[in-house]
Scaffold this motif. Structure first.
Motif, PDB file in Angstrom:
ATOM      1  N   PRO A 109       0.934  -1.235  -0.002  1.00 31.51           N
ATOM      2  CA  PRO A 109      -0.112   0.001  -0.039  1.00 31.51           C
ATOM      3  C   PRO A 109       0.852   1.229  -0.026  1.00 31.51           C
ATOM      4  O   PRO A 109       1.878   1.260   0.554  1.00 31.51           O
ATOM      5  N   VAL A 110       0.362   2.235  -0.623  1.00 34.61           N
ATOM      6  CA  VAL A 110       1.122   3.665  -0.809  1.00 34.61           C
ATOM      7  C   VAL A 110       0.488   4.490   0.325  1.00 34.61           C
ATOM      8  O   VAL A 110      -0.655   4.669   0.444  1.00 34.61           O
ATOM      9  N   GLU A 111       1.511   4.806   1.165  1.00 32.54           N
ATOM     10  CA  GLU A 111       0.900   5.554   2.407  1.00 32.54           C
ATOM     11  C   GLU A 111       0.096   6.775   1.847  1.00 32.54           C
ATOM     12  O   GLU A 111       0.702   7.394   1.129  1.00 32.54           O
ATOM     13  N   ASP A 130      -1.900   0.278  -4.306  1.00 31.18           N
ATOM     14  CA  ASP A 130      -1.004  -0.722  -4.076  1.00 31.18           C
ATOM     15  C   ASP A 130       0.042  -0.975  -5.088  1.00 31.18           C
ATOM     16  O   ASP A 130      -0.325  -0.809  -6.302  1.00 31.18           O
ATOM     17  N   VAL A 131       1.454  -0.861  -4.941  1.00 31.04           N
ATOM     18  CA  VAL A 131       2.387  -0.957  -5.765  1.00 31.04           C
ATOM     19  C   VAL A 131       3.206  -2.186  -5.827  1.00 31.04           C
ATOM     20  O   VAL A 131       3.687  -2.388  -4.562  1.00 31.04           O
ATOM     21  N   PRO A 140       6.297   4.880  -6.638  1.00 25.99           N
ATOM     22  CA  PRO A 140       4.819   4.600  -6.009  1.00 25.99           C
ATOM     23  C   PRO A 140       3.888   5.598  -5.981  1.00 25.99           C
ATOM     24  O   PRO A 140       2.869   5.780  -6.176  1.00 25.99           O
ATOM     25  N   GLU A 141       4.710   6.908  -5.285  1.00 22.63           N
ATOM     26  CA  GLU A 141       3.839   7.974  -5.147  1.00 22.63           C
ATOM     27  C   GLU A 141       3.396   8.694  -6.249  1.00 22.63           C
ATOM     28  O   GLU A 141       2.273   9.388  -6.319  1.00 22.63           O
ATOM     29  N   GLU A 145      -0.606   9.294  -7.140  1.00 20.13           N
ATOM     30  CA  GLU A 145      -1.066  10.664  -7.238  1.00 20.13           C
ATOM     31  C   GLU A 145      -1.769  10.580  -8.753  1.00 20.13           C
ATOM     32  O   GLU A 145      -2.769  11.470  -8.917  1.00 20.13           O
ATOM     33  N   ALA A 146      -1.290   9.991  -9.656  1.00 22.51           N
ATOM     34  CA  ALA A 146      -1.899   9.936 -10.986  1.00 22.51           C
ATOM     35  C   ALA A 146      -3.237   9.366 -10.716  1.00 22.51           C
ATOM     36  O   ALA A 146      -4.236   9.749 -11.476  1.00 22.51           O
ATOM     37  N   VAL A 147      -3.505   8.218  -9.994  1.00 17.30           N
ATOM     38  CA  VAL A 147      -4.811   7.643  -9.744  1.00 17.30           C
ATOM     39  C   VAL A 147      -5.690   8.438  -9.357  1.00 17.30           C
ATOM     40  O   VAL A 147      -6.924   8.754  -9.599  1.00 17.30           O
TER      41      VAL A 147
END
Length: 288
Positions: A109-111, A130-131, A140-141, A145-147
């Motif tokens: 999971p990305v914090e 998640d990455v 991952p960040e 952010e893109a999502v």
């Protein structure tokens, strides 16, 4: 330098002539070092160690071009390392990733949390990002952010305030947008009876909580968009797979030259039944 003798006075064994000789040798040596330091690329000018990780006297650091930048001052472009790229510049880049990669399988999971744009929307979705670890070329960040930027855009699935998407990193969620290597993508999509290996594509693994974005496609794009439209292609990937999750099926090109529906399989083609559409990343491209 000489050292004190045992009688407490300075040693007197050096004669005046010898002392003069030492001074002459030292003078020649110092002059030689100064001349060497002035030669570009000499060890004296490049390899002298400084305290505090390389900061020189006076709190200055070399910028790599022979100049110095005052401490706290911003270095000019191209000096002292690569300038930091903007979000849009990062999203426009292709990335080197093996089309047959199977990474660690660990989906991390990305914090961070980010509120959705419409707190009063009747349909509220909580999603996690998640990455897969082991894909160092992808930040991952930036993906997270893109999502969130994509799903919060008025051109996306918010449908004029009818839906809102909030990102969480723990607790309850409705789905998990997951960036995974091609091998791991295939494993998760197969859980829902989907084969992503034929065209190395992404999927909504509907029997699980995961919306799977194939990291090779994220890194390399598709011929239908080309290398100059990577940012737009990535937005399309997110909108297409999340579109499945919120209830939309595949669509086809409605008429020659029209914008492709975002639910058209644009990674594979823009022409179907002899009708060609223009690439389009958004469910509601006219919204702003």
């Amino acid at each position: 330098p000489t050292s004190p003798d045992r009688g407490g006075g300075w040693g007197r064994t050096i004669t005046g002539i010898a002392a003069a000789g030492v001074v002459t040798v030292l003078t020649i040596s110092v002059m030689g070092q100064m001349a060497e330091a002035e030669q570009p690329g000499s060890p004296t000018s490049q390899e002298t160690g400084d305290d505090e990780g390389g900061a020189g006297a006076g709190g200055k650091e070399p910028n790599g071009a022979g100049d110095e930048v005052e401490e706290g001052a911003e270095a000019p472009p191209g000096a002292g390392g690569t300038p930091e790229l903007t979000y849009d510049e990062v999203m426009a880049q292709t990335l080197p990733l093996d089309a047959e990669l199977t990474a660690s399988g660990e989906l991390v999971p990305v914090e961070g949390t980010e509120d959705g744009p419409y707190p009063d929307a009747p349909d509220q979705y909580r999603y996690r990002v998640d990455v897969e670890s082991g894909m160092d070329v992808i930040d991952p960040e930036v993906f997270a952010e893109a999502v969130h930027r994509t799903l919060s855009d008025p051109r996306s699935w918010t449908n004029g305030g009818a839906r809102s998407f909030t990102r969480v990193s723990s607790g309850t969620h409705d789905f998990v947008v997951t960036l995974a290597s091609p091998g791991t993508t295939a494993e998760w999509c197969a859980k829902s009876g989907l084969n992503t290996t034929i065209d190395n594509v992404s999927c909504d693994s509907a029997s699980t909580d995961r919306v799977i974005i194939n990291a090779w496609r994220w890194a390399q794009g598709a011929d239908t968009y080309g290398p100059d439209r990577m940012h737009e292609y990535r937005q399309m990937l997110i909108n297409h797979e999340v579109g499945h999750r919120v209830g939309y099926g595949h669509a086809v090109c409605p008429s020659e030259g029209a914008l492709a529906p975002v639910m058209m399989q644009q990674t594979k083609f823009l022409t179907i039944d002899g009708i060609t559409c223009e690439a389009n990343a958004w469910p509601h491209p006219g919204n702003s």
